[in-house]
Write a protein that holds these residues in place. Structure first.
Motif, PDB file in Angstrom:
ATOM      1  N   CYS A 255      36.729  35.962  39.800  1.00  0.00           N
ATOM      2  CA  CYS A 255      36.643  36.714  41.069  1.00  0.00           C
ATOM      3  C   CYS A 255      38.022  37.207  41.500  1.00  0.00           C
ATOM      4  O   CYS A 255      38.180  38.349  41.920  1.00  0.00           O
TER       5      CYS A 255
ATOM      6  N   THR B 198      36.007  31.250  40.019  1.00  0.00           N
ATOM      7  CA  THR B 198      37.066  31.598  40.972  1.00  0.00           C
ATOM      8  C   THR B 198      38.088  32.506  40.303  1.00  0.00           C
ATOM      9  O   THR B 198      38.475  33.539  40.866  1.00  0.00           O
TER      10      THR B 198
ATOM     11  N   THR C 167      39.140  41.022  41.887  1.00  0.00           N
ATOM     12  CA  THR C 167      39.589  41.535  43.194  1.00  0.00           C
ATOM     13  C   THR C 167      40.969  42.173  43.055  1.00  0.00           C
ATOM     14  O   THR C 167      41.220  43.258  43.589  1.00  0.00           O
TER      15      THR C 167
END
Lengths: 226, 840
Positions: B812, B809, B816
């Motif tokens: 990511c 997580t 992003t």
């Protein structure tokens, strides 16, 4: 202050609280400006010229002393009262023009009249812009105008509400000498034509010499003979 | 505050250079409003569906339910209820599809004529719901047909009965299809049930009587007077109104969950709007000072920007409203599996406008936070920029915060079924926002203090970007952190339920449970397993019983006690499946007392699970009386033990010592393990063929079906999370864009002074990496805490989070953030300085 006075300043003092104690930037300054007359405030940097202009125009509150504009005690008004007074009686011209960047030349000039809800703001704005030589630049934004043109828009805005007194803070400070000359001529012409009193802050002694009265400040005190 | 024409005109003029930016800001709240619009509108459609389909929810006017065969007295009382009656008996057992030789545990339902009185079975062929009772034949649920590749006309074997499949069951009035995947249903005529030879005295069957009354009958009034005597016989009466209430409650829960998710998205959008407006109005301070100088009052200048905020809110509300109406087309599909209703799509204008109004108010309230200080812009700022805004605390701002707090609490209370849930939600939001804001402040402070001149230049700049004026640290921490927190919490809870609750297929853990084994079948079944090299991991006898009294007080008396003093209903009325043995098993741990061994006086010592003892408010020495199919057994609590319910083994609330229950009617449970799916299938086939009464649960299949159900629930959860994540992304983009001008100025200066594009790029990468890292780290910590609390307190399970998920997580989110940041800043690096200066 007599009936002939448009601006009466009496024992005006301005102090600020700082970490190092109280700092007095203006001490007991007194003078009058008569209706339709011109006055220059001169002095070296840090002498309190701009502070004095701000207090005279009701942009700030004095620590001591009084300011009367057209017989009205400015120092006793609250901020909204002073705003109404500025709108009715005063005009302003600034060194960095202070035009609203998102408004066109015409809209910038209209603002003071629109604020008091007067009709015919558009017609009068066009008339004034034509008078300052910008009849063909009505719908241009400030960014599309040169410095001299911007100051001419500011002059038109300053005169649209037919002020009784005009305050100018270094009106030519950001302009070259040729443009400065044109702006000064325009300022004095408009002033004479509308019978408006003029108070201007300047470093330029030549410009100061063109006025009826010179107030000289040094270290926050008036140093010229009364 | 009166907005005259000039105010609107100035608001319009003032927005000229920033309309694209303002439009982008309004997008922050679009998704939140869209979510609320679609959910409140759905709620309205559900209400209509409940009202319109009320009778078909129950398929009758009244249903009487019993968990034991109806006694003579019960039959007499049911007879006395009158009306037109139909009956159903249902129980779980194995079904065999001879053509594919597939077997599976199913719910067999035997129906008489008449049912359903309202609504209809949806079947293929369409008349199958009528003809299966006459032929006779079986109606088989679609999922089961698909699993065994069966078609209409194929045979199905239930116990000793073989029937042709006459239709595929697609929908049953009043039942949600998502829950059927655990025990798919097979309907047969009631007259055929005895031929299956599956129901015995100890079987766990449910008996229902459906009653239809003439249209003018006031069923509610009629039933009200009769509830008590039926309750005494443990017969439940359910009317259409009861079902509507229950359904209303579950619909409320669903809607509350979705609404609160939408509300979080809206709040996050509000934070985005506030932050963007903050940057917008900061740029406008010189204009405000000029207006004040020209004679505009503080209120007039404020009104200009409030008008912009209102226009922004209105634009967001309109866009959100339109998007919400579009989404509403898809929302029923997301939740259709959870509700037993046919949801008809229609635009509920009142709900749509209400949600748009709520979104508009939230937007304006959040926009007011940065706008209010404009009242205090001094006209003196035209002469001296340093005097622009007074920094004294504005009482109006505190009032605004108060209104916002009340608004959030009010909305939460309105949406929650219980007041403390609403307060907990508000508290949770405040804690999450507070913690993220605190970490942001710490990060800013740390970035300020940590930098030393020995660091490489790009690192110093990257860190400095976190704390210098107009930084985006707080906003990005809030939006990214909150998004991470919500998404990871959902994943961790789902993971724990799926993996930790059902640890199938590891070591010597059983993966098959055989139950309903009769005493005389035990040795045969054990041999059957032994022949296939399948070990009997555990074997336990089971006796079904009910509580008759607790500490000498009869259950019927206890049920009459006021709610707050009473032992929970389900404990008093539940059916206890108990066993006997002489020692603890692996999944148990002694808490207090002595393991029951011998009968003292007329009372049998028993071992009680500590949780149920707490529910019953009993401890060592207290008396409990059980009713074992008509025979009363006196017991006393001799021992308390802790049970690891997570372990896949037969676990019991009540354990008797040996030589106490052997005479009672019992069935047996055996757990075993098949090493390959083929061996498991072969054993199942042999078992169903030779012992049709024995049922079998394939835990691998259960895991799959639970996964299916959880996946369907996840669709709804992810649907909501996508709004929150989408909003977070929009806030991220708008935050980066609002800081872009500043970045551009600095980059130009750096490049003019000789910095390469690579160095500028590194500075940006470091800044966005640090933001993404800290936000996701805080979000992960919050998620671990939130998911841990949910798993521990709500699901009563130990929390073992997967190690990889938090790291994935974080990776990511960092990626992003960096990607979005770099894409949005690309022009800063690539265009020549002069072009950028002119363009801006």
């Amino acid at each position: 202050m007599n009936d002939e006075s448009i601006l009466g300043v009496n024992a005006l003092t301005k102090s600020y609280s700082t970490s190092g104690g109280e700092l007095t930037v203006l001490r007991e300054v007194t003078f009058d400006v008569r209706r339709g007359r011109t006055c220059a405030i001169v002095g070296p940097s840090g002498s309190g010229k701009t502070t004095l202009l701000g207090l005279c125009a009701g942009l700030d509150q004095p620590t001591q002393g009084t300011v009367h504009l057209d017989g009205i005690a400015v120092h006793s008004l609250n901020e909204d009262g002073r705003a109404r007074l500025r709108n009715k009686l005063l005009g302003f011209v600034f060194q960095n023009f202070q035009l609203l960047t998102t408004l066109t030349a015409r809209e910038n000039v209209m603002v003071p009249l629109e604020l008091c809800g007067e009709k015919g703001a558009d017609h009068r704005a066009v008339e004034l812009l034509q008078r300052v030589g910008l009849g063909d630049r009505l719908d241009h934004y400030p960014i599309q105008l040169s410095g001299g043109e911007q100051q001419r828009v500011a002059l038109a805005r300053a005169f649209i509400n037919r002020p009784k007194i005009l305050f100018a803070d270094e009106p030519t400070g950001n302009l070259d000498s040729e443009t400065s000359g044109k702006i000064i001529d325009l300022l004095f012409d408009l002033n004479r034509a509308s019978g408006t009193a003029l108070v201007l802050v300047t470093h330029n002694l030549e410009l100061a010499a063109m006025t009826d009265q010179i107030i000289t400040l040094r270290g926050g005190r008036r140093v010229d003979p009364l | 505050m009166s907005f005259n024409r000039w105010i609107w005109l100035m608001a319009w003029r003032d927005s000229r250079a920033s309309r694209r930016k303002l439009f982008l800001f309004s997008c922050s709240i679009v998704l939140g409003i869209a979510a609320l619009v679609s959910i409140t509108s759905l709620g309205h459609n559900l209400e209509i569906a409940v009202a319109e389909q009320a009778k078909s929810l129950l398929a009758a006017d009244l249903v009487v339910t019993s968990r034991q065969p109806l006694s003579e007295r019960a039959e007499q009382m049911i007879e006395g209820l009158g009306g037109e009656q139909a009956r159903e008996v249902s129980f779980s057992s194995m079904a065999l599809f001879p053509n594919s030789e597939g077997t599976r545990l199913v719910q067999i339902r035997g129906l008489t004529e008449g049912f359903p009185f309202y609504g209809a079975f949806e079947t293929f062929p369409t008349n199958a719901g009528e003809i299966f009772r006459n032929l006779p034949g079986a109606l088989v649920e679609e999922s089961l047909m698909k699993q065994f590749n069966a078609k209409v006309g194929d045979p199905i074997k239930l116990g000793e009965l073989i029937l042709p499949i006459v239709g595929i069951l697609q929908k049953i009035p009043g039942e949600a299809m998502v829950f059927t995947t655990i025990a798919p249903r097979v309907y047969i005529p009631a007259t055929e049930i005895p031929k299956t030879k599956l129901i015995k005295a100890e079987s766990l069957a449910k008996f229902k009587v459906f009653i239809k009354y003439p249209p003018a009958t006031l069923v509610e009034e009629f039933v009200k007077k009769r509830r008590a005597p039926f309750k005494e016989l443990r017969l439940e009466l359910e009317t259409v109104e009861d079902r509507k209430r229950d359904l209303g409650k579950s619909m409320n829960h669903l809607q509350t969950f979705l609404s609160l998710g939408g509300f979080i998205a809206l709040l996050l959008g509000g934070v985005g709007v506030a932050s963007a407006i903050h940057v917008h109005v900061k740029e406008k301070v010189p204009s405000v000072a000029v207006l004040r100088c020209l004679g505009a009052s503080a209120n007039q200048t404020l009104q200009i920007y409030v008008a912009q905020g209102m226009a922004l809110g209105l634009l967001g509300a309109i866009m959100g409203g339109i998007l919400g109406v579009v989404i509403q087309f898809f929302l029923p599909r997301v939740i259709q599996d959870f509700v037993a209703l046919e949801i008809q799509y229609s635009i509920a204008w009142v709900s749509v406008l209400g949600a748009m109004g709520a979104g508009f108010v939230i937007c304006v309230l959040f926009a007011l936070v940065p706008i209010l200080p404009l009242r205090r812009v001094s006209p003196l700022a035209v002469l001296r920029a340093t005097t622009a805004v007074s920094h004294h605390r504005d009482p109006l701002q505190w009032l605004l915060f108060g209104i916002m707090g009340l608004g959030i609490t009010g909305f939460s209370l309105w949406q929650s079924t219980r007041w403390y849930h609403g307060l907990a939600f508000t508290g949770g939001i405040l804690v999450a926002f507070g913690l993220l804001a605190l970490v942001a402040k710490l990060l800013i402070s740390l970035a300020r203090r940590a930098i030393t001149p020995s660091w490489p230049y790009v690192w110093r700049q990257g860190f400095a970007n976190l704390h210098r004026p107009n930084n985006r640290t707080l906003l990005l921490m809030l939006s990214l952190g909150l998004g991470t927190f919500l998404l990871l919490t959902m994943y961790l809870v789902q993971h724990t339920l799926l993996i930790d609750l059902l640890p199938a297929g590891k070591g010597r853990q059983p993966n098959t449970v055989l139950f309903d084994i009769q005493t005389d079948q035990i040795s045969d079944v054990e041999n059957l397993l032994k022949n296939r090299q399948m070990e009997v991991l555990q074997q336990a006898p089971v006796v079904t019983m009910r509580l008759a009294s607790v500490k000498g007080r009869a259950i019927r008396d206890l049920l009459k006690e006021p709610d707050h003093r009473r032992v929970p209903n389900w404990v008093l009325r539940r059916e206890f499946r108990s066993t006997w043995r002489d020692q603890l098993v692996d999944s148990e741990e002694s808490v207090v007392g002595v393991w029951p061994s011998q009968k003292i006086r007329d009372s049998i010592p028993i071992s009680l699970e500590e949780g149920i003892a707490k529910d019953l408010a009993v401890t060592l020495g207290d008396d409990l009386e059980f009713d074992v199919q008509g025979v009363s057994i006196a017991t006393h609590v001799a021992h308390l033990r802790k049970v690891d319910w997570k372990r896949m083994a037969p676990n019991f609330f009540v354990v008797f010592p040996s030589k106490t229950l052997e005479a009672a009617p019992a069935f047996h449970i055996i757990t075993t393990r098949s090493n390959t799916p083929e061996a498991g299938a072969e054993m199942q086939h042999a078992l169903v063929k030779n012992y049709p009464n024995i049922s079998l649960i394939d835990l691998t299949l259960v895991l799959k079906t639970v996964d299916t159900v959880v996946s369907k629930v996840s669709v709804a959860v992810r649907f909501m999370a996508s709004f929150i994540l989408g909003t977070g992304l929009l806030v991220l983009i708008s935050a980066i864009l609002t800081g872009r001008y500043q970045r551009m100025q600095e980059s130009i200066l750096l490049r003019t002074l000789g910095a390469s594009r690579w160095q500028v790029l590194q500075i940006l990468v470091i800044e966005y990496f640090l933001l993404g890292f800290c936000a996701s780290l805080t979000g992960v910590v919050l998620a671990l805490g939130g998911a841990g609390a949910l798993v521990f307190y709500l699901f009563k399970l130990p929390f073992h989070p997967p190690l990889l998920a938090p790291f994935v997580t974080m990776a990511c989110i960092c990626l992003t953030t960096m990607t979005t940041g770099l894409i949005m800043s690309w022009g800063v690096m690539n265009r020549p300085p002069l072009e950028i200066l002119r363009g801006e």
